[in-house]
Design an enzyme around this catalytic site. Structure first.
Site, PDB file in Angstrom:
ATOM      1  CG  HIS A   1       7.201  -0.126   6.815  1.00  0.00           C
ATOM      2  ND1 HIS A   1       7.454   0.813   7.792  1.00  0.00           N
ATOM      3  CD2 HIS A   1       6.854  -1.257   7.473  1.00  0.00           C
ATOM      4  CE1 HIS A   1       7.270   0.268   8.989  1.00  0.00           C
ATOM      5  NE2 HIS A   1       6.909  -0.989   8.823  1.00  0.00           N
TER       6      HIS A   1
ATOM      7  CB  CYS B   1       6.100   7.111   9.302  1.00  0.00           C
ATOM      8  SG  CYS B   1       7.096   6.242   8.118  1.00  0.00           S
TER       9      CYS B   1
END
Length: 262
Positions: free
Chosen positions: A164, A249
């Protein structure tokens, strides 16, 4: 006038955590019991910093469900429910959607494509979105259609070396972008970029008042950031790092009242 809440969405690890998806790392054993303790310590760090933690309903069938950041993007007081790029993760969004609605936040959904919340880095009213294996061009365009009427500008960032965008870079409270240079596609893209000496040092969670949640695996980066006048708060997330996870996250900070409220 009401004070805007300081909430953080979190979700407990699944018993199937060790089966989480991997794209850039080789699989190594994960200690599920240690992961639960680390998650509890992470959550405690949020509450001790003045954030009210809100648990999204558990998703025991979803190995990656603990990475709740991927399921929603907060654009001001609007919750944008994502469309994860991995089909196995799509069920994770349901519990998040129910939770933010119960808190009073209006929701929006993508009308095309895929998007993981870990690909979204907000700096002021600019929303940087990683074009990755998980977030498609159509997903970025869809998010742009949602953000622009809300007064936010979406900028796409090609991202190929990590899972990501926020696996590569995050931002300090002053807007400086930080990252581990070997994993950043184009450091020159960022007008103010400061390299970190460790991969784990690329990731910070702004807890307010100059406090930054960081991984304990990056002590040299913590020293560098402390020397810039910030206060690092280290947490051990070793078991989640084995699954391409980082401190960002594991939570979603909600810093605005629902749209339409003061």
């Amino acid at each position: 006038m009401t004070t805007a809440p300081r909430r953080a969405l979190v979700r407990a690890p699944s018993p199937r955590l060790a089966q989480g998806l991997l794209t850039h790392l080789d699989r190594v054993p994960v200690d599920a019991e240690l992961a639960v303790r680390q998650w509890a310590d992470y959550t405690r760090a949020l509450t001790e910093a003045g954030w009210d933690t809100v648990e999204v309903p558990a998703a025991p069938e979803c190995p990656d469900g603990v990475f709740v950041e991927d399921t929603v993007v907060m654009i001001g007081g609007t919750a944008v429910i994502t469309s994860p790029g991995a089909d196995e993760r799509k069920p994770e969004t349901m519990g998040t959607s129910v939770t933010v609605r119960a808190l009073g936040y209006p929701t929006a959904t993508l009308d095309a494509g895929t998007l993981d919340g870990g690909d979204v880095l907000k700096i002021g009213r600019t929303v940087y979105v990683g074009r990755t294996l998980r977030t498609s061009a159509e997903g970025i365009a869809s998010l742009r259609r949602i953000c622009e009427p809300l007064g936010h500008r979406v900028v796409a960032v090609p991202t190929t070396k990590v899972l990501h965008l926020k696996s590569a870079v995050t931002a300090l409270p002053d807007g400086t972008v930080i990252g581990y240079e070997p994993l950043v596609d184009d450091p020159g893209f960022w007008p103010h970029f400061r390299p970190m000496p460790e991969e784990g040092g690329s990731h910070v969670v702004d807890l307010g008042e100059g406090r930054l949640l960081m991984a304990a695996s990056a002590p040299r980066s913590a020293e560098l950031i402390a020397d810039l006048g910030f206060t690092p708060i280290p947490v051990d997330i070793s078991e989640f790092e084995k699954l391409e996870g980082c401190v960002t996250c594991l939570s979603v900070r909600v810093r605005h009242a629902p749209d339409g409220e003061s």
